[in-house]
Design a protein around this motif. Structure first.
Motif, PDB file in Angstrom:
ATOM      1  N   THR A   1       5.137   1.144   1.355  1.00  0.00           N
ATOM      2  CA  THR A   1       5.598   0.076   0.477  1.00  0.00           C
ATOM      3  C   THR A   1       4.427  -0.753  -0.039  1.00  0.00           C
ATOM      4  OG1 THR A   1       6.023  -1.341   2.378  1.00  0.00           O
ATOM      5  CG2 THR A   1       7.888  -0.126   1.499  1.00  0.00           C
ATOM      6  N   SER A  47      12.085  -4.976  -0.111  1.00  0.00           N
ATOM      7  CA  SER A  47      10.977  -4.374  -0.864  1.00  0.00           C
ATOM      8  C   SER A  47      11.531  -3.500  -1.980  1.00  0.00           C
ATOM      9  CB  SER A  47      10.111  -3.508   0.054  1.00  0.00           C
ATOM     10  OG  SER A  47       9.486  -4.302   1.029  1.00  0.00           O
ATOM     11  N   GLN A  90       8.639  -7.986  -3.413  1.00  0.00           N
ATOM     12  CA  GLN A  90       9.801  -8.549  -2.728  1.00  0.00           C
ATOM     13  C   GLN A  90      10.840  -8.971  -3.763  1.00  0.00           C
ATOM     14  OE1 GLN A  90       9.716 -10.731   1.040  1.00  0.00           O
ATOM     15  NE2 GLN A  90      10.310 -12.485  -0.177  1.00  0.00           N
TER      16      GLN A  90
END
Length: 124
Positions: free
Chosen positions: A15, A68, A75
């Motif tokens: 991520t 995510s 975010q």
């Protein structure tokens, strides 16, 4: 040599490197995410430190997803009107399923199974 180390590090933290749909999913089993009163119907609550967003798409129905974005890992924002939005590039996700409804993200948000225990929303 640094290039190879960077690729290896990126493989471990997908991520953080903007790997699209791949997401690392933390083990939160048994963790109380929020109180039911903190999550409005049609909205939600962003738990920044856990990287989780909790929604209540219908009265008494609670869902939890990774916060995510599946596009570049930004975010997402606090849900509103049953939509989870990412301010970085405009992706939108359904608050009841985590499904991407507007791009550039195409993959759904990773979901967590939750249950209500007392007045808490707990990861099952």
């Amino acid at each position: 040599m640094l290039g190879t180390a960077g690729v290896a590090a990126c493989g471990l933290a997908l991520t953080a490197c903007g790997a699209g749909g791949a997401q690392a999913k933390p083990n939160l089993k048994g963790k109380v995410l929020a109180k039911t009163a903190e999550v409005p119907v049609g909205g939600g609550k962003l738990i920044e430190d856990l990287k989780v967003v909790v929604t209540q798409p219908a009265q008494g129905v609670f869902k939890a997803f990774s916060s995510s974005c599946t596009h570049k890992g930004c975010q997402v924002s606090t849900p509103k009107d049953n939509v989870i939005r990412c301010a970085c590039h405009g992706s939108e996700f359904a608050a009841d399923s985590g499904k991407a409804t507007k791009g550039p993200a195409t993959a759904p948000l990773a979901s967590f199974l939750v249950k209500v225990e007392g007045d808490g929303i707990v990861v099952a």
